[in-house]
Design a protein around this motif. Structure first.
Motif, PDB file in Angstrom:
ATOM      1  N   LEU A 127       0.813  -1.254  -0.191  1.00 51.20           N
ATOM      2  CA  LEU A 127      -0.048   0.042  -0.113  1.00 51.20           C
ATOM      3  C   LEU A 127       0.842   1.365   0.046  1.00 51.20           C
ATOM      4  O   LEU A 127       0.239   2.066   0.332  1.00 51.20           O
ATOM      5  CB  LEU A 127      -0.987  -0.030   1.084  1.00 51.20           C
ATOM      6  N   ASN A 128       2.151   1.046  -0.529  1.00 57.68           N
ATOM      7  CA  ASN A 128       2.984   2.312  -0.443  1.00 57.68           C
ATOM      8  C   ASN A 128       2.568   3.156  -1.753  1.00 57.68           C
ATOM      9  O   ASN A 128       2.363   2.524  -2.695  1.00 57.68           O
ATOM     10  CB  ASN A 128       4.513   1.729  -0.349  1.00 57.68           C
ATOM     11  N   HIS A 129       2.697   4.539  -1.402  1.00 57.24           N
ATOM     12  CA  HIS A 129       2.633   5.418  -2.560  1.00 57.24           C
ATOM     13  C   HIS A 129       3.336   6.526  -2.247  1.00 57.24           C
ATOM     14  O   HIS A 129       3.509   7.125  -1.076  1.00 57.24           O
ATOM     15  CB  HIS A 129       0.941   5.731  -2.627  1.00 57.24           C
ATOM     16  N   SER A 130       4.175   6.930  -3.282  1.00 58.31           N
ATOM     17  CA  SER A 130       5.089   8.031  -3.231  1.00 58.31           C
ATOM     18  C   SER A 130       4.594   9.368  -2.590  1.00 58.31           C
ATOM     19  O   SER A 130       4.972  10.362  -2.209  1.00 58.31           O
ATOM     20  CB  SER A 130       5.926   7.880  -4.289  1.00 58.31           C
TER      21      SER A 130
END
Length: 157
Positions: A127-130
């Motif tokens: 669920l990582n988003h920059s």
């Protein structure tokens, strides 16, 4: 037909005897059985005591409760082993029904493992988003034009 009698209620003395039975069995044995893949309910049934009494005995002591929680996490490996064993017994000439049954059982055992130890056997989601969205100058200009048109429309209304 005869008249059915309601089941006898557990007396405090009976519960005391059941807890004494659990104390005699010991948390080490209970945890070993859990780690081997046996459920707390199955252990209670094998001892002839109600599941609620078993859970009360576990919950009354924080250290005991923590050990059971850790053992349930470890038991996930036993569930995964069961899944592999079910699939390993399939032969090359197994019928489609046997294959389907084995797959369903393996899926169930892996599901149980995912519930007992989600960190290791659960679904992994990234669920990582920059937080950055890169747009070209042309895309920015097009988007700006659209927004300006909408703003002009809203001003007219």
């Amino acid at each position: 037909m005869g008249v059915r009698k309601p089941p006898a209620k557990k007396t405090p003395a009976k519960r005391g005897e059941q807890k004494t039975k659990l104390d005699a069995l010991g948390i080490d044995t209970v945890c070993e059985r859990i780690e081997a893949g046996e459920s707390v309910g199955a252990i209670a049934d094998s001892l002839g005591i109600p599941k609620r009494t078993m859970w009360d005995w576990i919950d009354v002591d924080g250290a005991r409760s923590a050990r059971v929680r850790a053992s349930r996490e470890k038991s996930a490996e036993a569930e995964d082993d069961k899944a592999e064993a079910v699939l390993a017994v399939l032969k090359a000439d197994s019928t489609p029904a046997e294959v389907a049954r084995a797959r369903e059982l393996a899926s169930h055992y892996r599901w149980r493992a995912s519930k007992r130890n989600p960190k290791t056997y659960g679904d992994k989601l990234d669920l990582n988003h920059s937080g950055k969205v890169e747009l070209s100058d042309e895309q920015v200009a097009t988007r700006l034009d659209i927004l300006l048109q909408k703003a002009a429309q809203n001003k007219k209304n």
